[in-house]
Design a protein around this motif. Structure first.
Motif, mmCIF file in Angstrom:
data_model
loop_
_atom_site.group_PDB
_atom_site.id
_atom_site.type_symbol
_atom_site.label_atom_id
_atom_site.label_comp_id
_atom_site.label_asym_id
_atom_site.label_seq_id
_atom_site.Cartn_x
_atom_site.Cartn_y
_atom_site.Cartn_z
ATOM 1 N N SER A 1 0.854 -1.189 0.000
ATOM 2 C CA SER A 1 0.000 0.000 0.000
ATOM 3 C C SER A 1 0.885 1.232 0.000
ATOM 4 O O SER A 1 1.971 1.219 0.587
ATOM 5 C CB SER A 1 -0.900 0.017 1.243
ATOM 6 O OG SER A 1 -1.712 -1.130 1.304
ATOM 7 N N TYR B 1 1.084 5.485 0.749
ATOM 8 C CA TYR B 1 0.480 6.602 1.464
ATOM 9 C C TYR B 1 1.275 7.869 1.179
ATOM 10 O O TYR B 1 2.490 7.823 0.982
ATOM 11 C CB TYR B 1 0.488 6.355 2.977
ATOM 12 C CG TYR B 1 -0.441 5.260 3.454
ATOM 13 C CD1 TYR B 1 -0.067 3.917 3.379
ATOM 14 C CD2 TYR B 1 -1.688 5.566 4.005
ATOM 15 C CE1 TYR B 1 -0.918 2.921 3.816
ATOM 16 C CE2 TYR B 1 -2.535 4.572 4.448
ATOM 17 C CZ TYR B 1 -2.141 3.259 4.352
ATOM 18 O OH TYR B 1 -2.988 2.261 4.792
ATOM 19 N N PHE C 1 -4.076 7.433 2.382
ATOM 20 C CA PHE C 1 -4.002 6.253 1.529
ATOM 21 C C PHE C 1 -4.120 6.631 0.061
ATOM 22 O O PHE C 1 -5.048 7.332 -0.345
ATOM 23 C CB PHE C 1 -5.140 5.309 1.927
ATOM 24 C CG PHE C 1 -5.248 4.053 1.114
ATOM 25 C CD1 PHE C 1 -6.206 3.939 0.120
ATOM 26 C CD2 PHE C 1 -4.413 2.978 1.359
ATOM 27 C CE1 PHE C 1 -6.335 2.774 -0.621
ATOM 28 C CE2 PHE C 1 -4.535 1.802 0.626
ATOM 29 C CZ PHE C 1 -5.498 1.707 -0.361
ATOM 30 N N GLN D 1 -3.579 0.394 -3.091
ATOM 31 C CA GLN D 1 -2.986 -0.861 -2.675
ATOM 32 C C GLN D 1 -2.859 -1.792 -3.877
ATOM 33 O O GLN D 1 -3.758 -1.862 -4.717
ATOM 34 C CB GLN D 1 -3.822 -1.557 -1.595
ATOM 35 C CG GLN D 1 -3.154 -2.828 -1.075
ATOM 36 C CD GLN D 1 -4.028 -3.607 -0.102
ATOM 37 O OE1 GLN D 1 -4.985 -4.259 -0.484
ATOM 38 N NE2 GLN D 1 -3.677 -3.536 1.178
ATOM 39 N N ARG E 1 -6.176 -2.941 -6.143
ATOM 40 C CA ARG E 1 -7.468 -3.436 -5.677
ATOM 41 C C ARG E 1 -8.197 -2.458 -4.763
ATOM 42 O O ARG E 1 -9.305 -2.711 -4.360
ATOM 43 C CB ARG E 1 -7.338 -4.799 -5.017
ATOM 44 C CG ARG E 1 -6.733 -4.823 -3.647
ATOM 45 C CD ARG E 1 -6.907 -6.223 -3.042
ATOM 46 N NE ARG E 1 -6.251 -6.334 -1.755
ATOM 47 C CZ ARG E 1 -6.266 -7.417 -1.006
ATOM 48 N NH1 ARG E 1 -6.916 -8.495 -1.402
ATOM 49 N NH2 ARG E 1 -5.635 -7.456 0.145
ATOM 50 N N GLN E 2 -7.557 -1.358 -4.448
ATOM 51 C CA GLN E 2 -8.219 -0.320 -3.643
ATOM 52 C C GLN E 2 -7.522 0.988 -3.940
ATOM 53 O O GLN E 2 -6.294 1.019 -4.065
ATOM 54 C CB GLN E 2 -8.118 -0.639 -2.154
ATOM 55 C CG GLN E 2 -8.773 0.358 -1.216
ATOM 56 C CD GLN E 2 -10.281 0.288 -1.234
ATOM 57 O OE1 GLN E 2 -10.962 1.139 -1.801
ATOM 58 N NE2 GLN E 2 -10.822 -0.741 -0.637
ATOM 59 N N GLY F 1 -7.502 5.326 -3.010
ATOM 60 C CA GLY F 1 -7.972 6.464 -2.232
ATOM 61 C C GLY F 1 -8.329 7.614 -3.152
ATOM 62 O O GLY F 1 -8.391 7.482 -4.372
ATOM 63 N N ASP G 1 -6.069 -6.919 6.723
ATOM 64 C CA ASP G 1 -4.737 -6.468 6.344
ATOM 65 C C ASP G 1 -4.460 -5.088 6.907
ATOM 66 O O ASP G 1 -3.754 -4.290 6.305
ATOM 67 C CB ASP G 1 -4.532 -6.516 4.832
ATOM 68 C CG ASP G 1 -5.432 -5.551 4.089
ATOM 69 O OD1 ASP G 1 -5.165 -5.283 2.909
ATOM 70 O OD2 ASP G 1 -6.405 -5.055 4.694
ATOM 71 N N GLN H 1 -0.148 -3.363 9.039
ATOM 72 C CA GLN H 1 0.763 -3.004 7.958
ATOM 73 C C GLN H 1 2.101 -2.557 8.520
ATOM 74 O O GLN H 1 2.172 -1.898 9.552
ATOM 75 C CB GLN H 1 0.146 -1.890 7.116
ATOM 76 C CG GLN H 1 -1.171 -2.314 6.486
ATOM 77 C CD GLN H 1 -1.814 -1.235 5.660
ATOM 78 O OE1 GLN H 1 -1.145 -0.322 5.170
ATOM 79 N NE2 GLN H 1 -3.111 -1.333 5.485
#
Lengths: 114, 115
Positions: free
Chosen positions: B33, B35, B45, B48, B55-56, B58, B101, B104
């Protein structure tokens, strides 16, 4: 729209006394709550966490309290030591399909004086 | 046990340029991930990567893109740099297949300055 707030930018405490760091959030979707500590020139390191189904979790000198109705999280450090001086971030996790998305507060600089 | 490593440590770029930051996850981790931490703020964020796919994501513009390699290392690319992109960029690794998850592990970060 800030979902997570740490309203105290800094906190100064005498060695041996209790340090209390606070965190408020607005969204009920969060179900895991974490505290990270950050020293200069280093990445944040995980300190302690709590699930939304609990109201207290203890690990040595560190205790995290969760008040879901008030949407308030706090970290107690007792006794405080000079080595605890760092920036402390609360970080919230929504689980489900959040996939690693931690939502951080702005941080509180803790200074513990010998 | 190798922790999360990031390169470079510091970087100075000019507005409009492009930059690539690199991250190697902690040994045994397969998910990365990214940041952004602006001065005086908490990390925010960006996205990721798991199994070489995003898959994700921000709330960051498309100027921010990434990549994950088969060895799980990752790159963050930022195009058309703005002054506001000046920040500490943190990489965090975790186990993507875990139930949670949120645990981290962070690298020391790359300090990007845009002039």
């Amino acid at each position: 729209d800030q979902q997570v707030k740490q309203n105290s930018p800094s906190l100064s405490v005498q060695e041996g006394r209790i340090s209390i760091l606070n965190c408020d959030y607005t969204n009920s979707m969060f179900d895991y709550f974490l505290w990270y500590k950050k020293y200069p020139a280093e990445g944040p390191t995980f300190l302690i966490s709590i699930s939304s189904i609990k109201d207290k979790n203890e690990d040595g000198r560190f205790t995290v309290f969760l008040n879901k109705s008030a949407k308030h999280l706090s970290l107690h450090i007792v006794p405080s030591q000079p080595g605890d001086s760092a920036v402390y971030f609360c970080a919230l996790y929504a689980g489900g399909t959040s996939y690693g998305k931690l939502t951080f507060g702005q941080g509180t600089i803790l200074t513990v004086h010998p | 046990d190798a922790g999360v490593t990031q390169s470079p440590t510091h970087l100075i770029k000019t507005r409009g340029q492009q930059v690539t930051l690199r991250c190697s996850p902690k040994s045994g981790h397969d998910t990365v991930s990214w940041y952004q931490q602006a001065l005086g703020q908490g990390p925010q964020f960006i996205f990721q990567y798991y199994e070489e796919e995003e898959r994700q994501r921000g709330n960051f513009p498309d100027r921010f893109s990434g990549h994950q390699f088969p060895n799980y290392s990752s790159e963050l690319n930022v195009n058309a740099l703005l002054l506001g992109d000046s920040a500490l960029y943190l990489c965090a690794s975790s186990l993507g297949g875990a139930d949670r998850d949120d645990e981290q592990y962070f690298g020391p970060g790359t300090r990007l300055t845009v002039t």
